[in-house]
Design an enzyme around this catalytic site. Structure first.
Site, PDB file in Angstrom:
ATOM      1  N   LYS A   1       1.068  -0.804  -0.115  1.00  0.00           N
ATOM      2  CA  LYS A   1      -0.126  -0.052   0.636  1.00  0.00           C
ATOM      3  C   LYS A   1       0.597   1.106  -0.509  1.00  0.00           C
ATOM      4  O   LYS A   1       0.665   2.254  -0.292  1.00  0.00           O
ATOM      5  CB  LYS A   1      -0.656   0.082   1.233  1.00  0.00           C
ATOM      6  CG  LYS A   1      -2.043  -0.987   1.061  1.00  0.00           C
ATOM      7  CD  LYS A   1      -3.471  -0.584   1.827  1.00  0.00           C
ATOM      8  CE  LYS A   1      -3.166  -0.810   3.871  1.00  0.00           C
ATOM      9  NZ  LYS A   1      -4.028  -0.696   4.938  1.00  0.00           N
TER      10      LYS A   1
ATOM     11  N   LYS B   1       3.335   2.187   2.160  1.00  0.00           N
ATOM     12  CA  LYS B   1       2.862   3.135   3.616  1.00  0.00           C
ATOM     13  C   LYS B   1       3.698   1.734   4.372  1.00  0.00           C
ATOM     14  O   LYS B   1       4.231   0.406   4.608  1.00  0.00           O
ATOM     15  CB  LYS B   1       1.398   2.514   4.668  1.00  0.00           C
ATOM     16  CG  LYS B   1       0.368   3.231   3.900  1.00  0.00           C
ATOM     17  CD  LYS B   1      -0.662   2.957   5.018  1.00  0.00           C
ATOM     18  CE  LYS B   1      -1.993   3.810   5.202  1.00  0.00           C
ATOM     19  NZ  LYS B   1      -2.533   4.435   6.102  1.00  0.00           N
TER      20      LYS B   1
END
Ligand code: C2G
Length: 153
Positions: free
Chosen positions: A44, A46
């Site tokens: 993602k 992240k």
């Protein structure tokens, strides 16, 4: 027994996460939370401060949460809905419309909850960074002052 399911990273757990989980739980009788693994977060784009183990521990300790499961792919949601016999899928409205397909695929209800304004993990990270920068600036200022004192000796 109405089962509710939601997903998230839940890093640097804050009031916005708590409010989301409280409202999600109030939609049914039990709340299952898919907590993103560190590997899935990398997908993602992240990177969390707290590891998956710690984030799952923190989410699981929340009184609104009945079960925490690992979230390791985008595709697992419809399988989880069938596996846990989920009645309601919910998530914050920053994802509005993104998971509507789950109701066609599984027949479960899909609902989006209003995000809590003015708080996010990104904001918490920036606030901590600001504190560090301020501290660094004051230390460098002190060192500079000391150097001037020494130069005057
Ligand atoms: N949230 C909120 N208010 C905030 C911040 C977050 O209501 N101020 C909600 C988000 O909308 C989400 C949940 O808290 O429903 C967890 O947020 P994140 O940890 O940022 O989750 P995210 O990275 O968006 O992961 O497959 C879905 C993903 O796992 C969602």
């Amino acid at each position: 027994m109405k089962t509710v399911l939601t997903y998230g990273t839940f890093d640097l757990f804050h009031a916005g996460h708590i409010r989301l989980l409280k409202r999600a739980r109030s939609l049914g009788d039990r709340l299952i939370v898919g907590c993103s693994t560190d590997e899935f977060n990398a997908l993602k784009g992240k990177q969390s401060v707290f590891s998956y183990e710690d984030r799952a521990l923190i989410v699981g300790a929340c009184k609104f949460v009945d079960l925490v499961i690992p979230e390791s792919s985008w595709q697992q949601k419809s399988d989880d809905i069938r596996k846990y016999d989920v009645d309601i899928f919910t998530i914050g409205d920053d994802w509005i419309g993104k998971f509507d397909h789950l109701s066609e695929e599984t027949g479960c209800a899909v609902t989006y909850l209003t995000r809590t304004p003015d708080i996010s993990t990104t904001d918490v990270k920036s606030a901590i960074q600001q504190l560090c920068d301020d501290k660094k600036r004051s230390i460098l200022g002190a060192v500079d002052h000391l150097r001037q004192c020494v130069d005057r000796l």
